[in-house]
Design a protein around this motif. Structure first.
Motif, PDB file in Angstrom:
ATOM      1  N   THR A  12       0.819  -1.203   0.000  1.00 14.60           N
ATOM      2  CA  THR A  12       0.000   0.000   0.000  1.00 14.60           C
ATOM      3  C   THR A  12       0.858   1.259   0.000  1.00 14.60           C
ATOM      4  O   THR A  12       0.611   2.204  -0.765  1.00 14.60           O
ATOM      5  CB  THR A  12      -0.933   0.021   1.220  1.00 14.60           C
ATOM      6  OG1 THR A  12      -1.782  -1.121   1.187  1.00 14.60           O
ATOM      7  CG2 THR A  12      -1.782   1.282   1.244  1.00 14.60           C
ATOM      8  N   ARG A  15       2.363   2.137  -3.422  1.00 12.11           N
ATOM      9  CA  ARG A  15       1.391   2.701  -4.360  1.00 12.11           C
ATOM     10  C   ARG A  15       1.054   4.135  -3.990  1.00 12.11           C
ATOM     11  O   ARG A  15       0.866   4.986  -4.856  1.00 12.11           O
ATOM     12  CB  ARG A  15       0.118   1.848  -4.366  1.00 12.11           C
ATOM     13  CG  ARG A  15       0.306   0.449  -4.898  1.00 12.11           C
ATOM     14  CD  ARG A  15       0.800   0.436  -6.341  1.00 12.11           C
ATOM     15  NE  ARG A  15       1.050  -0.902  -6.794  1.00 12.11           N
ATOM     16  CZ  ARG A  15       0.170  -1.671  -7.422  1.00 12.11           C
ATOM     17  NH1 ARG A  15      -1.050  -1.219  -7.660  1.00 12.11           N
ATOM     18  NH2 ARG A  15       0.495  -2.897  -7.799  1.00 12.11           N
ATOM     19  N   LEU A  19       1.532   7.463  -6.258  1.00 16.11           N
ATOM     20  CA  LEU A  19       0.337   8.246  -6.570  1.00 16.11           C
ATOM     21  C   LEU A  19       0.492   9.694  -6.121  1.00 16.11           C
ATOM     22  O   LEU A  19       0.136  10.632  -6.845  1.00 16.11           O
ATOM     23  CB  LEU A  19      -0.883   7.611  -5.903  1.00 16.11           C
ATOM     24  CG  LEU A  19      -2.232   8.287  -6.159  1.00 16.11           C
ATOM     25  CD1 LEU A  19      -2.596   8.202  -7.633  1.00 16.11           C
ATOM     26  CD2 LEU A  19      -3.320   7.639  -5.304  1.00 16.11           C
ATOM     27  N   GLY A 149      -5.568  -6.704  -5.768  1.00 18.34           N
ATOM     28  CA  GLY A 149      -5.405  -5.887  -6.968  1.00 18.34           C
ATOM     29  C   GLY A 149      -4.529  -6.529  -8.023  1.00 18.34           C
ATOM     30  O   GLY A 149      -4.866  -6.564  -9.196  1.00 18.34           O
ATOM     31  N   ASP A 183      -5.046   0.172  -5.288  1.00 21.48           N
ATOM     32  CA  ASP A 183      -5.058   1.502  -5.888  1.00 21.48           C
ATOM     33  C   ASP A 183      -6.193   2.360  -5.328  1.00 21.48           C
ATOM     34  O   ASP A 183      -6.044   3.582  -5.180  1.00 21.48           O
ATOM     35  CB  ASP A 183      -5.173   1.398  -7.407  1.00 21.48           C
ATOM     36  CG  ASP A 183      -3.906   0.830  -8.041  1.00 21.48           C
ATOM     37  OD1 ASP A 183      -2.814   1.043  -7.473  1.00 21.48           O
ATOM     38  OD2 ASP A 183      -4.006   0.172  -9.090  1.00 21.48           O
ATOM     39  N   ASP A 184      -7.326   1.727  -5.009  1.00 21.46           N
ATOM     40  CA  ASP A 184      -8.428   2.467  -4.385  1.00 21.46           C
ATOM     41  C   ASP A 184      -8.042   2.914  -2.988  1.00 21.46           C
ATOM     42  O   ASP A 184      -8.326   4.045  -2.576  1.00 21.46           O
ATOM     43  CB  ASP A 184      -9.681   1.595  -4.308  1.00 21.46           C
ATOM     44  CG  ASP A 184     -10.228   1.223  -5.680  1.00 21.46           C
ATOM     45  OD1 ASP A 184      -9.737   1.762  -6.692  1.00 21.46           O
ATOM     46  OD2 ASP A 184     -11.147   0.377  -5.732  1.00 21.46           O
ATOM     47  N   ALA A 186      -4.957   3.409  -1.817  1.00 20.33           N
ATOM     48  CA  ALA A 186      -3.952   4.472  -1.919  1.00 20.33           C
ATOM     49  C   ALA A 186      -4.603   5.811  -2.253  1.00 20.33           C
ATOM     50  O   ALA A 186      -4.258   6.850  -1.668  1.00 20.33           O
ATOM     51  CB  ALA A 186      -2.913   4.106  -2.975  1.00 20.33           C
ATOM     52  N   ALA A 187      -5.563   5.796  -3.178  1.00 18.58           N
ATOM     53  CA  ALA A 187      -6.244   7.035  -3.559  1.00 18.58           C
ATOM     54  C   ALA A 187      -7.041   7.603  -2.390  1.00 18.58           C
ATOM     55  O   ALA A 187      -7.069   8.822  -2.173  1.00 18.58           O
ATOM     56  CB  ALA A 187      -7.162   6.779  -4.756  1.00 18.58           C
ATOM     57  N   THR A 258     -13.105   9.148  -3.989  1.00 17.25           N
ATOM     58  CA  THR A 258     -12.599   7.879  -4.501  1.00 17.25           C
ATOM     59  C   THR A 258     -13.683   6.816  -4.475  1.00 17.25           C
ATOM     60  O   THR A 258     -14.327   6.611  -3.445  1.00 17.25           O
ATOM     61  CB  THR A 258     -11.402   7.407  -3.657  1.00 17.25           C
ATOM     62  OG1 THR A 258     -10.369   8.390  -3.691  1.00 17.25           O
ATOM     63  CG2 THR A 258     -10.854   6.080  -4.164  1.00 17.25           C
TER      64      THR A 258
END
Length: 268
Positions: A12, A15, A19, A149, A183-184, A186-187, A258
């Motif tokens: 995590t 990423r 990002l 992921g 990725d979700d 991290a965002a 997100t």
């Protein structure tokens, strides 16, 4: 914005570092167990080292992703040291927590539910939450679940290793979780670092699924048949661990921009 990400060599954290840099932030990531180019070495168990790094960097926000399941000092004390240093420096703090803090039940857990850990890692994460809220009351705490992921995920690796017979054991059919795409997550963490939300937030996928079914979905992505993925009951095997842990993400859907995707979409 200057952002410090502890655990930048992790799944995590890595990423998130990438990002945040892509978004134009001045990002420093840390690593302890592995030396990675572009990351700063930091042992979060060393309070003096934590204090020194934050005093030098003076970050606007800190996202604390560091943990080791088998190490109380990293998971619990490390969180306390980072929170205290962030508070002293006036930095925003986002603490990554876990659904492991709960004992499990059929009904979903909301942000108002208090921790009831039943095994050491859950207890360490619960202690971390308590310490963070005590020393940095304005912090955001993101309670999350299994992180998936791609095949860098521990969940993917375990399913594929079991299916291939490289490791023994079974994936539990009676353990229900809400997996989230890395990725979700991290965002969402970056969004929390940039914003002003304070308190606890359940940040997980919307789709409940058993660990075994998750393993089957991962295996299918590699053309591995479902029957190759061993499954069984944790209860029947005498494991002391949370069974059904469902996180209610109603608040996250109203707070975050997100979109948190479910397993079916992520592993399509």
């Amino acid at each position: 914005m200057r952002i410090l990400v502890t655990g930048g060599s992790g799944y995590t954290g890595g990423r998130l570092v990438a990002l945040a840099r892509k978004a134009g932030h001045d990002v420093t990531g840390t690593s302890h167990s592995t030396r990675v180019e572009g990351l700063v070495p930091l042992d979060v168990r060393d309070r003096a080292a934590v204090d020194l790094l934050l005093d030098e960097l003076r970050p606007d926000a800190v996202v604390h992703t560091s943990y080791v399941q088998s190490d109380w000092a990293v998971t619990a004390l490390g969180a306390a040291y980072v929170a205290a240093a962030a508070a002293r420096n006036g930095a925003r703090l986002v603490q990554v927590s876990s659904d492991a803090i709960f004992k499990g039940r059929p009904a979903p857990y909301t942000e108002a539910d208090l921790p009831e850990p039943v095994y050491p890692y859950g207890a360490a994460k619960a202690a971390a939450e308590t310490a963070v809220l005590a020393v940095h009351p304005d912090a955001a705490i993101a309670r999350t679940s299994l992180i998936i992921g791609d095949d860098d995920s521990k969940q993917h690796q375990l399913a594929l290793d079991m299916a291939a017979g490289r490791v023994g054991g079974v994936l539990f059919t009676d353990h229900i979780r809400h997996p989230i795409a890395v990725d979700d997550l991290a965002a969402a963490l970056l969004e929390l670092a940039e914003g002003d939300f304070r308190g606890i937030l359940n940040v997980a996928g919307p789709e409940p699924i058993s660990r075994h079914e998750l393993g089957i979905r991962v295996a299918a992505k590699h053309g591995v048949p479902a029957e190759a993925v061993p499954g069984g009951s944790a209860l029947e095997r005498g494991f002391v661990s949370p069974a059904e842990v469902r996180l209610d993400t109603t608040l996250a859907r109203s707070v975050l921009r997100t979109r948190l995707r479910g397993v079916t979409e992520v592993l399509a």
